[in-house]
Write a protein that holds these residues in place. Structure first.
Motif, PDB file in Angstrom:
ATOM      1  N   LEU A 250       0.659  -1.411  -0.085  1.00 53.48           N
ATOM      2  CA  LEU A 250      -0.011  -0.188   0.049  1.00 53.48           C
ATOM      3  C   LEU A 250       0.330   0.953   0.336  1.00 53.48           C
ATOM      4  O   LEU A 250       0.935   2.524  -0.868  1.00 53.48           O
ATOM      5  CB  LEU A 250      -0.757   0.341   1.011  1.00 53.48           C
ATOM      6  N   LEU A 251       1.588   1.147   0.845  1.00 57.33           N
ATOM      7  CA  LEU A 251       2.850   2.737   0.944  1.00 57.33           C
ATOM      8  C   LEU A 251       3.638   2.774  -0.310  1.00 57.33           C
ATOM      9  O   LEU A 251       3.398   4.025  -0.878  1.00 57.33           O
ATOM     10  CB  LEU A 251       3.342   2.868   2.196  1.00 57.33           C
ATOM     11  N   ARG A 252       3.516   1.745  -1.145  1.00 56.51           N
ATOM     12  CA  ARG A 252       4.247   1.817  -2.590  1.00 56.51           C
ATOM     13  C   ARG A 252       3.994   2.131  -3.675  1.00 56.51           C
ATOM     14  O   ARG A 252       4.022   2.955  -4.795  1.00 56.51           O
ATOM     15  CB  ARG A 252       4.915   0.600  -2.907  1.00 56.51           C
ATOM     16  N   GLU A 253       2.581   2.077  -3.576  1.00 60.54           N
ATOM     17  CA  GLU A 253       1.482   2.753  -4.650  1.00 60.54           C
ATOM     18  C   GLU A 253       1.023   3.755  -4.239  1.00 60.54           C
ATOM     19  O   GLU A 253       1.019   5.255  -5.262  1.00 60.54           O
ATOM     20  CB  GLU A 253      -0.032   1.883  -3.873  1.00 60.54           C
ATOM     21  N   LEU A 254       1.047   4.606  -2.790  1.00 62.76           N
ATOM     22  CA  LEU A 254       0.715   5.963  -2.239  1.00 62.76           C
ATOM     23  C   LEU A 254       2.547   6.705  -2.720  1.00 62.76           C
ATOM     24  O   LEU A 254       1.744   7.993  -2.579  1.00 62.76           O
ATOM     25  CB  LEU A 254       0.198   5.951  -0.768  1.00 62.76           C
ATOM     26  N   VAL A 255       3.049   5.780  -2.574  1.00 66.56           N
ATOM     27  CA  VAL A 255       4.432   7.698  -2.249  1.00 66.56           C
ATOM     28  C   VAL A 255       5.226   6.667  -3.676  1.00 66.56           C
ATOM     29  O   VAL A 255       6.477   6.359  -3.144  1.00 66.56           O
ATOM     30  CB  VAL A 255       5.310   7.083  -1.003  1.00 66.56           C
ATOM     31  N   PRO A 256       5.555   7.274  -4.233  1.00 69.47           N
ATOM     32  CA  PRO A 256       6.172   6.484  -6.030  1.00 69.47           C
ATOM     33  C   PRO A 256       7.717   6.369  -5.546  1.00 69.47           C
ATOM     34  O   PRO A 256       8.331   6.062  -5.891  1.00 69.47           O
ATOM     35  CB  PRO A 256       5.573   8.351  -6.776  1.00 69.47           C
ATOM     36  N   ASP A 257       7.676   7.715  -4.908  1.00 72.38           N
ATOM     37  CA  ASP A 257       9.439   7.689  -4.486  1.00 72.38           C
ATOM     38  C   ASP A 257       9.356   7.562  -3.094  1.00 72.38           C
ATOM     39  O   ASP A 257       9.837   9.052  -2.019  1.00 72.38           O
ATOM     40  CB  ASP A 257      10.008   9.147  -4.769  1.00 72.38           C
ATOM     41  N   PRO A 258       9.763   6.865  -2.181  1.00 72.68           N
ATOM     42  CA  PRO A 258       9.526   6.491  -1.129  1.00 72.68           C
ATOM     43  C   PRO A 258      10.885   6.974  -0.140  1.00 72.68           C
ATOM     44  O   PRO A 258      10.753   7.196   0.825  1.00 72.68           O
ATOM     45  CB  PRO A 258       9.462   4.946  -1.072  1.00 72.68           C
ATOM     46  N   ARG A 259      11.748   6.837  -0.563  1.00 73.02           N
ATOM     47  CA  ARG A 259      13.359   7.554  -0.411  1.00 73.02           C
ATOM     48  C   ARG A 259      13.517   9.489   0.137  1.00 73.02           C
ATOM     49  O   ARG A 259      14.157   9.145   0.781  1.00 73.02           O
ATOM     50  CB  ARG A 259      14.175   6.784  -0.831  1.00 73.02           C
ATOM     51  N   ALA A 260      12.501   9.698  -0.341  1.00 73.73           N
ATOM     52  CA  ALA A 260      12.589  11.085  -0.569  1.00 73.73           C
ATOM     53  C   ALA A 260      11.436  11.620   0.255  1.00 73.73           C
ATOM     54  O   ALA A 260      11.892  12.760   0.806  1.00 73.73           O
ATOM     55  CB  ALA A 260      11.903  11.405  -2.357  1.00 73.73           C
ATOM     56  N   ALA A 261      10.438  11.073   1.014  1.00 79.77           N
ATOM     57  CA  ALA A 261       9.396  11.564   1.802  1.00 79.77           C
ATOM     58  C   ALA A 261      10.404  11.501   3.103  1.00 79.77           C
ATOM     59  O   ALA A 261      11.340  10.169   3.852  1.00 79.77           O
ATOM     60  CB  ALA A 261       8.305  10.438   1.209  1.00 79.77           C
ATOM     61  N   LEU A 262       9.868  12.211   4.232  1.00 76.51           N
ATOM     62  CA  LEU A 262       9.690  12.370   5.456  1.00 76.51           C
ATOM     63  C   LEU A 262       8.690  11.609   6.287  1.00 76.51           C
ATOM     64  O   LEU A 262       7.571  11.886   5.850  1.00 76.51           O
ATOM     65  CB  LEU A 262       9.540  13.318   6.158  1.00 76.51           C
ATOM     66  N   TYR A 263       8.811  10.697   7.341  1.00 73.91           N
ATOM     67  CA  TYR A 263       7.691   9.400   7.921  1.00 73.91           C
ATOM     68  C   TYR A 263       7.326   9.818   9.164  1.00 73.91           C
ATOM     69  O   TYR A 263       8.329   9.609  10.067  1.00 73.91           O
ATOM     70  CB  TYR A 263       7.639   8.427   7.517  1.00 73.91           C
ATOM     71  N   TYR A 264       6.002  10.160   9.938  1.00 74.24           N
ATOM     72  CA  TYR A 264       6.083   9.754  11.518  1.00 74.24           C
ATOM     73  C   TYR A 264       4.763   8.817  11.452  1.00 74.24           C
ATOM     74  O   TYR A 264       3.551   8.697  11.025  1.00 74.24           O
ATOM     75  CB  TYR A 264       4.752  11.527  11.483  1.00 74.24           C
ATOM     76  N   ALA A 265       5.294   7.706  11.913  1.00 73.05           N
ATOM     77  CA  ALA A 265       4.686   6.871  12.371  1.00 73.05           C
ATOM     78  C   ALA A 265       4.635   6.397  13.532  1.00 73.05           C
ATOM     79  O   ALA A 265       5.442   6.367  14.637  1.00 73.05           O
ATOM     80  CB  ALA A 265       5.773   5.573  11.653  1.00 73.05           C
ATOM     81  N   CYS A 266       3.042   6.761  14.570  1.00 72.81           N
ATOM     82  CA  CYS A 266       2.656   6.511  15.768  1.00 72.81           C
ATOM     83  C   CYS A 266       1.555   5.464  15.724  1.00 72.81           C
ATOM     84  O   CYS A 266       0.633   5.849  14.692  1.00 72.81           O
ATOM     85  CB  CYS A 266       2.697   8.154  16.028  1.00 72.81           C
ATOM     86  N   GLY A 267       1.673   4.439  16.914  1.00 71.91           N
ATOM     87  CA  GLY A 267       0.948   3.680  16.893  1.00 71.91           C
ATOM     88  C   GLY A 267       0.895   2.478  18.043  1.00 71.91           C
ATOM     89  O   GLY A 267       1.802   3.377  18.684  1.00 71.91           O
TER      90      GLY A 267
END
Length: 313
Positions: A250-267
């Protein structure tokens, strides 16, 4: 929640977890006590409430993603339970931490509290403060908070580091990200956001209408995708609602360039009781949301220094 000081799902850890990524230079801030009055009570879901807090003329100096703490010892209604737990543990009851749901530009302070329940094998003691805050804190109530701090904030000059913030959250892990999202949409016009939000059912989604409104107001800068794990027909709630859990696919579908984004993961993450029990059995504890989300980001090749995480459990 396994430890009473982290009893609610909006609890934030005051110390960055081991291996924390996206090291952020947070200016030292003076922690102070504030007396607040509950100006409004908003029921977000059947077990989750937002308390809107009036602080008088005090200047509120905090960052989106910060948390405050509340000492349960100040409430007469909890006096007997505090005394019992202190005898049982042989130590003073610690304050509880709650992420700010409000953003710094907003008029009022707000926290969103999810009522925690006792879970055999996962929680050591019955929850103390969250049931009262969720169920028995009417408008006009007064209490003292201590704030504000926490490492789960945007880095300085964030727009120099990325143009894409990806929020990977579950349950009330959405609370600090809701604050960050509102702040960034206002203050960082170059940033676009993908908000990927996992819950059991549609009724469990906190800020559901607020997220819909923000997406409508910022169609070019915000995309919200919900994943539901226990909803019979999630697709009936709209094109942005998926079945199952957040995955690398799913993340690969939503984020075309995954290495360029910043991620905030909480849970939710594996708690100390679960970890200790697994160690006694000679096993590795089964991953919860945060471990699975970080594993998905690893699978996509996202560098650890592009990931900021916040956990409870």
């Amino acid at each position: 929640m396994s430890e009473p000081a982290l009893e609610t799902r909006v609890v934030r850890t005051a110390v960055p977890p081991e291996g924390e990524a996206v090291r952020t230079e947070v200016p030292r801030r003076r922690i102070k006590d504030l007396e607040v009055m509950v100006a409004d009570v908003i029921q977000e879901t059947p077990d989750t409430t937002t308390l809107v807090l009036f602080t008088g003329n005090d200047r509120l100096d905090y960052l989106a993603g910060h948390f405050l703490t509340i000492d349960p010892r100040q409430f007469p209604a909890l006096e007997r339970w505090v005394a019992y737990l202190e005898d049982l543990k042989g130590k003073r009851e610690a304050p509880r931490a709650y992420s700010l749901a409000s953003a710094p530009h907003e008029r009022y302070l707000a926290i969103t509290v999810k009522e925690e329940t006792y879970q055999s094998g996962r929680t050591r003691y019955p929850p103390l403060l969250s049931p009262m805050l969720v169920r028995r804190t009417p408008r006009g109530s007064r209490f003292v908070i201590t704030g504000f701090t926490g490492p789960y904030v945007l880095p300085p000059r964030v727009e120099e580091k990325t143009d894409h913030l990806v929020h990977v959250v579950a349950g009330s892990g959405s609370v600090p990200n809701w604050s960050i999202l509102k702040h960034a949409l206002r203050e960082h016009p170059r940033l676009r956001h993908t908000f990927v939000y996992s819950n059991r059912t549609w009724d469990d989604v906190i800020y559901r209408e607020g997220l819909r409104q923000l997406e409508a107001e910022h169609p070019d800068r915000l995309r919200v995708v919900h994943t539901l794990t226990r909803e019979p027909e999630p697709e009936r709630h709209g094109p942005g609602v998926r079945r199952g859990r957040i995955s690398a696919e799913l993340l690969r579908e939503l984020v075309p360039d995954p290495r360029a984004a910043l991620y905030y993961a909480c849970g939710p993450a594996v708690g100390p009781i679960e970890r200790a029990a697994a160690k006694e059995r000679g096993e590795t504890p089964a991953p919860r949301f945060l471990e699975a989300a970080l594993g998905a980001l690893d699978e996509l090749g996202v560098p650890r220094d592009r990931v900021k995480r916040e956990s409870y459990g």
